[in-house]
Design a protein around this motif. Structure first.
Motif, PDB file in Angstrom:
ATOM      1  N   THR A 275       0.810  -1.219   0.000  1.00 12.58           N
ATOM      2  CA  THR A 275       0.000   0.000   0.000  1.00 12.58           C
ATOM      3  C   THR A 275       0.844   1.271   0.000  1.00 12.58           C
ATOM      4  O   THR A 275       0.352   2.341  -0.359  1.00 12.58           O
ATOM      5  CB  THR A 275      -0.965   0.020   1.199  1.00 12.58           C
ATOM      6  N   THR A 285      -0.569  -1.007  -8.796  1.00 15.19           N
ATOM      7  CA  THR A 285      -1.154  -1.417  -7.520  1.00 15.19           C
ATOM      8  C   THR A 285      -2.667  -1.233  -7.563  1.00 15.19           C
ATOM      9  O   THR A 285      -3.428  -2.116  -7.140  1.00 15.19           O
ATOM     10  CB  THR A 285      -0.561  -0.617  -6.348  1.00 15.19           C
ATOM     11  N   GLU A 286      -3.101  -0.103  -8.107  1.00 16.05           N
ATOM     12  CA  GLU A 286      -4.540   0.148  -8.227  1.00 16.05           C
ATOM     13  C   GLU A 286      -5.205  -0.856  -9.162  1.00 16.05           C
ATOM     14  O   GLU A 286      -6.327  -1.301  -8.913  1.00 16.05           O
ATOM     15  CB  GLU A 286      -4.795   1.577  -8.722  1.00 16.05           C
ATOM     16  N   PHE A 289      -5.892  -3.997  -7.427  1.00 15.44           N
ATOM     17  CA  PHE A 289      -6.976  -3.858  -6.458  1.00 15.44           C
ATOM     18  C   PHE A 289      -8.321  -3.532  -7.112  1.00 15.44           C
ATOM     19  O   PHE A 289      -9.293  -3.239  -6.414  1.00 15.44           O
ATOM     20  CB  PHE A 289      -6.650  -2.739  -5.465  1.00 15.44           C
ATOM     21  N   ARG A 313     -13.230  -0.163   1.033  1.00 17.41           N
ATOM     22  CA  ARG A 313     -12.678  -1.229   0.200  1.00 17.41           C
ATOM     23  C   ARG A 313     -11.755  -2.127   1.021  1.00 17.41           C
ATOM     24  O   ARG A 313     -10.930  -1.645   1.782  1.00 17.41           O
ATOM     25  CB  ARG A 313     -11.904  -0.630  -0.972  1.00 17.41           C
ATOM     26  N   LEU A 332      -8.370  -0.540   2.687  1.00 12.90           N
ATOM     27  CA  LEU A 332      -7.709   0.555   1.982  1.00 12.90           C
ATOM     28  C   LEU A 332      -8.154   1.924   2.470  1.00 12.90           C
ATOM     29  O   LEU A 332      -7.364   2.869   2.479  1.00 12.90           O
ATOM     30  CB  LEU A 332      -7.971   0.434   0.478  1.00 12.90           C
ATOM     31  N   ASP A 333      -9.404   2.065   2.870  1.00 16.55           N
ATOM     32  CA  ASP A 333      -9.929   3.370   3.274  1.00 16.55           C
ATOM     33  C   ASP A 333      -9.833   3.607   4.780  1.00 16.55           C
ATOM     34  O   ASP A 333      -9.588   4.727   5.215  1.00 16.55           O
ATOM     35  CB  ASP A 333     -11.382   3.502   2.809  1.00 16.55           C
TER      36      ASP A 333
END
Length: 361
Positions: A275, A285-286, A289, A313, A332-333
């Protein structure tokens, strides 16, 4: 003097402020989780290790049960557990690293990297790298009757699996449907070897484990005396102990699709490195995901499961096999990282689900 006094008073006021809502929430989650783990362990329904972190800050780090029932050795927070399918994350990141360096393209055909000793060209020429990453290649599993009836010690290198893969069924045309495929991830390991010029295991050590600081992770050959390695167990009515181990059931050495070992702390390091874009740049990376809806696997990106909604997420991966239950959730958030590793079959599930409930917004 007045300035000093006012500063002291201001500091006192700051110190007296109540904890933030987020801090209070974390404290309550920690309290409930620890109590839940104690209750499960007391009933012998959980054996393993658990880590809950908020970013780099570890909130819960606990271990329960026995790594070895034979020798009565307890699990500890540095015990290495079998990951089963969680290896797929490492393989996928490695492939994306090679894409990022320009040595590979997501649209490259598999036939560019493997010959017909692995798969007929009519099959490999239809499959793209992105299909393998997203379980939409049409390849099935190599865990066939031949594999089940053969000593697992015969499979030490990726080439040893050729005979299991070459005549395996093709379930559908690549890119038209999706089905979870261990064979697909296995051949991605072959691609890594071909493109990098290194054997799969060396590449993963150098470019995943070492970069992330994962000192207790690898695909070990199980005829070696590896320190602090948990044995997997399943309940059994066939013997007086009430348990059987999985020593003769699973892979002898981990592969690109599963079977390596790690610890909860190493997987926390992996999540942070990922991350913080220490393993891959932000763009890829995005992509890893992001659900690859065009490829029709609606809860999977490139090597990662994807859950939740736009502001909550959760990405990661799980693994399951007799005597193995493993899971990594990266929020992630919210910034949480949750790792549950168990040496009971599917032993991670109740704990994983409890934590997900506790962390719901």
């Amino acid at each position: 003097m007045k300035l000093v006094l006012s500063s002291i008073l201001a500091l006192g006021i700051l110190l007296a402020q109540p904890c933030s809502a987020a801090s209070s929430t974390s404290e309550e989650v920690v309290k409930q989780l620890k109590q839940y783990l104690k209750e499960l362990a007391a009933k012998n329904e959980f054996s393993g290790s658990v880590l809950l972190a908020k970013g780099e800050d570890v909130l819960v780090l606990e271990a329960y049960g026995l790594a070895s029932k034979r020798f009565n050795v307890p699990n500890n927070v540095e015990t290495k557990f079998n990951l089963a399918s969680m290896n797929k994350m490492f393989t996928s990141v490695a492939i994306l690293q090679l894409v990022e360096s320009g040595k590979l393209s997501l649209s490259d055909k598999l036939s560019k990297f493997i010959d017909e000793s692995w798969l007929p060209k009519r099959v490999s020429s239809e499959i793209e790298i992105k299909h393998l990453l997203s379980h939409s290649s049409g390849l099935d599993h190599y865990f066939n009757k031949t594999y089940r009836n053969t000593s697992k010690s015969n499979y030490r290198t990726l080439d040893d699996y050729k005979s299991l893969v070459v005549n395996g069924p093709v379930l559908f045309k690549a890119g038209t449907k999706s089905q979870y495929s261990n064979t697909g991830m296995l051949v991605l390991g072959v691609v890594i070897e071909k493109v990098s010029g290194k054997d799969y295991y060396s590449y993963i050590r150098e470019n995943i484990y070492q970069k992330a600081g994962m000192e207790n992770s690898d695909s070990y050959e199980l005829d070696q005396p590896i320190f602090n390695l948990a044995t997997g167990y399943e309940p059994s009515k066939d013997n007086s102990t009430g348990w059987k181990n999985n020593n003769f059931m699973f892979v002898f050495k981990g592969t690109p699709d599963g079977g390596g070992f790690s610890t909860v702390q190493d997987l926390h390091k992996f999540a942070l490195a990922l991350t913080n874009n220490k393993l891959l740049g932000k763009e890829l990376t995005e992509q890893a995901f992001t659900v690859q809806s065009k490829l029709r696997y609606f809860d999977y990106g490139y090597g990662f499961t994807v859950r939740g909604d736009s502001d909550n997420r959760i990405v990661g991966h799980g693994g399951a096999f007799p005597g193995i239950g493993s899971n990594l959730d990266i929020y992630l958030d919210q910034g949480y990282v949750v790792v549950v590793l168990s040496n009971y079959g599917r032993g991670d599930r109740d704990v994983r689900n409890k934590i997900r409930d506790l962390l719901k917004k």
